[in-house]
Write a protein that holds these residues in place. Structure first.
Motif, PDB file in Angstrom:
ATOM      1  N   TYR A 112       1.396   3.932  -3.020  1.00  0.00           N
ATOM      2  CA  TYR A 112       0.954   5.301  -2.746  1.00  0.00           C
ATOM      3  C   TYR A 112       2.083   6.300  -3.006  1.00  0.00           C
ATOM      4  O   TYR A 112       1.887   7.337  -3.621  1.00  0.00           O
ATOM      5  CB  TYR A 112       0.474   5.389  -1.299  1.00  0.00           C
ATOM      6  CG  TYR A 112      -0.056   6.735  -0.913  1.00  0.00           C
ATOM      7  CD1 TYR A 112      -1.317   7.145  -1.350  1.00  0.00           C
ATOM      8  CD2 TYR A 112       0.693   7.594  -0.117  1.00  0.00           C
ATOM      9  CE1 TYR A 112      -1.800   8.381  -1.003  1.00  0.00           C
ATOM     10  CE2 TYR A 112       0.211   8.824   0.239  1.00  0.00           C
ATOM     11  CZ  TYR A 112      -1.042   9.229  -0.209  1.00  0.00           C
ATOM     12  OH  TYR A 112      -1.521  10.453   0.135  1.00  0.00           O
ATOM     13  N   ARG A 169       0.821  -1.198   0.000  1.00  0.00           N
ATOM     14  CA  ARG A 169       0.000   0.000   0.000  1.00  0.00           C
ATOM     15  C   ARG A 169       0.869   1.268   0.000  1.00  0.00           C
ATOM     16  O   ARG A 169       0.654   2.184  -0.782  1.00  0.00           O
ATOM     17  CB  ARG A 169      -0.853  -0.068   1.262  1.00  0.00           C
ATOM     18  CG  ARG A 169      -1.790   0.986   1.557  1.00  0.00           C
ATOM     19  CD  ARG A 169      -2.597   0.527   2.767  1.00  0.00           C
ATOM     20  NE  ARG A 169      -1.713   0.209   3.891  1.00  0.00           N
ATOM     21  CZ  ARG A 169      -1.460   1.045   4.885  1.00  0.00           C
ATOM     22  NH1 ARG A 169      -1.984   2.237   4.876  1.00  0.00           N
ATOM     23  NH2 ARG A 169      -0.679   0.686   5.880  1.00  0.00           N
ATOM     24  N   GLN A 170       1.884   1.294   0.884  1.00  0.00           N
ATOM     25  CA  GLN A 170       2.738   2.492   0.963  1.00  0.00           C
ATOM     26  C   GLN A 170       3.590   2.657  -0.296  1.00  0.00           C
ATOM     27  O   GLN A 170       3.763   3.774  -0.789  1.00  0.00           O
ATOM     28  CB  GLN A 170       3.665   2.421   2.185  1.00  0.00           C
ATOM     29  CG  GLN A 170       2.967   2.778   3.477  1.00  0.00           C
ATOM     30  CD  GLN A 170       2.973   1.612   4.455  1.00  0.00           C
ATOM     31  OE1 GLN A 170       3.504   0.560   4.134  1.00  0.00           O
ATOM     32  NE2 GLN A 170       2.384   1.802   5.616  1.00  0.00           N
ATOM     33  N   HIS A 188      -7.661   3.447  -2.183  1.00  0.00           N
ATOM     34  CA  HIS A 188      -6.573   4.111  -1.471  1.00  0.00           C
ATOM     35  C   HIS A 188      -6.265   3.499  -0.116  1.00  0.00           C
ATOM     36  O   HIS A 188      -5.178   3.061   0.152  1.00  0.00           O
ATOM     37  CB  HIS A 188      -6.888   5.598  -1.311  1.00  0.00           C
ATOM     38  CG  HIS A 188      -6.283   6.390  -2.411  1.00  0.00           C
ATOM     39  ND1 HIS A 188      -4.936   6.389  -2.653  1.00  0.00           N
ATOM     40  CD2 HIS A 188      -6.831   7.181  -3.348  1.00  0.00           C
ATOM     41  CE1 HIS A 188      -4.682   7.148  -3.689  1.00  0.00           C
ATOM     42  NE2 HIS A 188      -5.810   7.640  -4.142  1.00  0.00           N
ATOM     43  N   ASN A 189      -7.257   3.495   0.746  1.00  0.00           N
ATOM     44  CA  ASN A 189      -6.973   3.099   2.117  1.00  0.00           C
ATOM     45  C   ASN A 189      -7.210   1.602   2.281  1.00  0.00           C
ATOM     46  O   ASN A 189      -8.164   1.168   2.914  1.00  0.00           O
ATOM     47  CB  ASN A 189      -7.871   3.901   3.065  1.00  0.00           C
ATOM     48  CG  ASN A 189      -7.331   3.867   4.463  1.00  0.00           C
ATOM     49  OD1 ASN A 189      -6.368   3.148   4.744  1.00  0.00           O
ATOM     50  ND2 ASN A 189      -7.940   4.616   5.345  1.00  0.00           N
ATOM     51  N   SER A 190      -6.310   0.794   1.722  1.00  0.00           N
ATOM     52  CA  SER A 190      -6.599  -0.638   1.673  1.00  0.00           C
ATOM     53  C   SER A 190      -6.108  -1.372   2.906  1.00  0.00           C
ATOM     54  O   SER A 190      -6.206  -2.585   2.987  1.00  0.00           O
ATOM     55  CB  SER A 190      -5.987  -1.265   0.422  1.00  0.00           C
ATOM     56  OG  SER A 190      -4.609  -1.427   0.620  1.00  0.00           O
ATOM     57  N   SER A 195     -13.206   3.036   5.048  1.00  0.00           N
ATOM     58  CA  SER A 195     -12.652   2.143   6.066  1.00  0.00           C
ATOM     59  C   SER A 195     -13.713   1.804   7.106  1.00  0.00           C
ATOM     60  O   SER A 195     -13.741   0.694   7.624  1.00  0.00           O
ATOM     61  CB  SER A 195     -11.440   2.785   6.726  1.00  0.00           C
ATOM     62  OG  SER A 195     -11.803   4.005   7.315  1.00  0.00           O
ATOM     63  N   THR A 228      -5.752  -5.119  -3.535  1.00  0.00           N
ATOM     64  CA  THR A 228      -6.820  -4.121  -3.652  1.00  0.00           C
ATOM     65  C   THR A 228      -6.259  -2.704  -3.621  1.00  0.00           C
ATOM     66  O   THR A 228      -6.915  -1.778  -4.076  1.00  0.00           O
ATOM     67  CB  THR A 228      -7.844  -4.250  -2.515  1.00  0.00           C
ATOM     68  OG1 THR A 228      -7.152  -4.179  -1.275  1.00  0.00           O
ATOM     69  CG2 THR A 228      -8.634  -5.535  -2.602  1.00  0.00           C
ATOM     70  N   CYS A 229      -5.040  -2.537  -3.097  1.00  0.00           N
ATOM     71  CA  CYS A 229      -4.477  -1.186  -3.012  1.00  0.00           C
ATOM     72  C   CYS A 229      -4.177  -0.603  -4.384  1.00  0.00           C
ATOM     73  O   CYS A 229      -3.976   0.589  -4.508  1.00  0.00           O
ATOM     74  CB  CYS A 229      -3.238  -1.162  -2.140  1.00  0.00           C
ATOM     75  SG  CYS A 229      -1.804  -1.833  -2.940  1.00  0.00           S
TER      76      CYS A 229
END
Lengths: 267, 267
Positions: free
Chosen positions: A96, A92-93, A179-181, B23, A174-175
């Protein structure tokens, strides 16, 4: 380009692993505390079974040691996901911040290269605890021992572990789309806690869901029946290695599809 | 006391929480799944025990207890350990320390917004649903008032413990391990996973002398109490108050001693 063989990847993995371990060694306190923390969670699971069975002798026809066997089985089959695929948590990071693009420029399998970068040592504590639980309950249940059982056990443990790897990989992927996965991954991670219960306690609707849609029943229940209750093995148990491979392949495809679509952030 | 500066932090917290609606949905789905598993597990347990009442708790008592414990957990969980740990690792803590407010006060109030959101998003709806589904298993009277007082104390005890554990991160550079240990101990010994009534007697007696049961067990006991006597209520809330003062003093002292230890690289 020549296709790289399995041996090539194995050698490469060892090299990357050595680098990773070196960098981990500089945080020795973190490693020790994380390992203790991991064993803590496993002991807590053990204690909650112990408390439950102080009050009740069986749950749905399942005795204390049979439940412990399931629990140990689930812990061991979760270990590969924990040890080898821990980098999923950082995906995710990377996506991003745009750093993910660096993985796309290597002439090796993208999925392999990304996952190989991190080896999570604290999973080994879980492996030891899980193996101990299996052996303890195995002896207490008096299941006997033959080389064939050992082979069955190893094959079913490995294929069962593919299911958790698949769930975690698909959740991490899913990321690429949302966004916030973190919460999706956290949700998948919590599934592991439900794998230790026999699927027969659920109603038929949820039995179906936990078998085919969120396949947590393949992490411990179906594969361990082969050893635990050899007289009444359902067909799904024998098929569980195939399901493990199928789920893993689907998750791998999803992950790669997301990665191939990835555009970077332009930085 | 200038309340306005605290309330502006609350407002910022509310706005921040509302940013992450996705979320919230996923957390909701996760909790629903957890509750489904809990429901079937305890249903199977009670069905195979053949008894209506075990340790003074019926099936619906146990279920209500665990559902509300989950709702309380989601309401109270602040991930303060992560916040403190990350602030230390990234160096952001320097900026927080020079704010015209004590760090522990600042952190608490910056979470207060998410308390407001979580109250309306999880705790209150869960409570209403449980009330309707069980047709008045929760007595509606003075116990609601006691419950609110008890929850406020529980939130603060929980925060003190979190803050104490977060301070340990100053020394260890490990967040994951420390946090998981704390979470496991709190969830097991507070009765959030298995109601304390089911614990074997010796362990139960020990657990009553620990601060953790003040977080989940105390408010739930007050809420579900069939015939609350003033003396019992006073004992429960008094115990919580004592634990609040003790944990407050310890975590404050520990922070004061540890603060000079901070080394921030860059930041």
């Amino acid at each position: 380009m020549k296709r790289k063989g399995l041996l090539f990847y194995l050698k490469l993995y060892c090299k990357i692993l050595a680098q990773d371990l070196k960098s981990k060694m500089s945080y020795r306190a973190d490693f020790i505390i994380s390992t203790i923390g991991m064993i803590f969670t496993n002991i807590a699971g053990f204690v909650s079974f112990w408390i439950l069975f102080r009050n009740f002798s069986t749950i749905n026809g399942w005795g204390y040691y049979e439940m412990l066997f399931l629990y140990g089985f689930s812990l061991v089959s979760l270990t590969p996901a924990q040890c080898f695929f821990d980098n999923n948590w950082s995906l995710r990071q990377y996506v991003y911040s745009g750093d993910f693009i660096k993985y796309c420029f290597r002439p090796i399998n993208l999925f392999f290269y990304y996952q190989s970068e991190v080896f999570d040592i604290k999973g080994l504590g879980q492996l030891a605890f899980g193996l101990g639980t299996i052996i303890y309950s195995w002896i207490k249940l008096g299941l006997g021992f033959t080389p064939l059982m050992l082979i069955k056990m190893i094959v079913f443990l490995i294929t069962a572990s593919l299911v958790m790897i698949a769930l975690q990989t698909a959740a991490a992927a899913t990321c690429f789309w949302i966004h916030n996965s973190f919460f999706v991954l956290d949700l998948a991670f919590r599934f592991k806690d439900y794998a230790k219960y026999p699927i027969t306690i659920f109603s038929s609707v949820f039995r179906f869901i936990f078998t085919f849609i969120m396949p947590i029943a393949f992490i411990a229940y179906y594969p361990s029946l082969v050893i635990l209750r050899p007289d009444e093995v359902p067909l799904l148990s024998w098929l569980s290695p195939l399901f493990g491979i199928a789920f893993f392949y689907i998750a791998y495809r999803i992950w790669m599809y997301g990665a191939m679509k990835y555009n970077g952030t332009g930085s | 006391m200038n309340l306005k500066k605290y309330l502006s932090l609350t407002r910022a917290g509310i706005m921040e929480s509302l940013q992450f609606r996705m979320s919230t949905v996923i957390i909701f789905v996760g909790n629903l799944l957890y509750l489904i598993v809990v429901y079937f597990l305890w249903k199977a347990i009670y069905a195979s025990s053949g008894q209506e009442v075990v340790n003074g708790m019926t099936f619906s008592d146990t279920l209500i207890y665990l559902v509300l414990a989950t709702a309380l957990f989601n309401f109270m969980e602040m991930y303060a350990v992560w916040e403190i740990g990350r602030a230390i690792q990234s160096g952001k803590i320097v900026l927080d320390l020079i704010k015209p407010m004590k760090y522990r006060t600042y952190l608490f109030w910056s979470y207060s917004g998410s308390f407001v959101v979580n109250f309306f998003a999880t705790l209150f709806p869960t409570f209403i649903v449980v009330c309707f589904v069980t047709h008045g298993a929760i007595p509606l009277g003075l116990n609601l008032l006691y419950f609110v007082i008890s929850v406020v104390l529980a939130v603060m005890i929980n925060y003190n413990i979190d803050f104490f554990v977060g301070t340990i991160c100053l020394y260890t550079e490990s967040i994951w391990g420390i946090n998981i240990m704390k979470q496991v101990i709190v969830l097991l010994l507070s009765g959030a996973t298995i109601p304390i009534a089911f614990f074997p007697e010796t362990i139960r007696n020990i657990v009553y002398y620990l601060p953790f049961q003040s977080i989940y067990n105390a408010p739930l006991t007050l809420l579900l109490g069939k015939s609350p006597e003033l003396k019992d209520t006073a004992i429960v809330i008094g115990t919580q108050l004592i634990w609040f003062l003790i944990t407050y003093a310890i975590s404050r002292l520990f922070w004061k001693i540890s603060l000079p230890q901070i080394t921030v690289n860059g930041g």
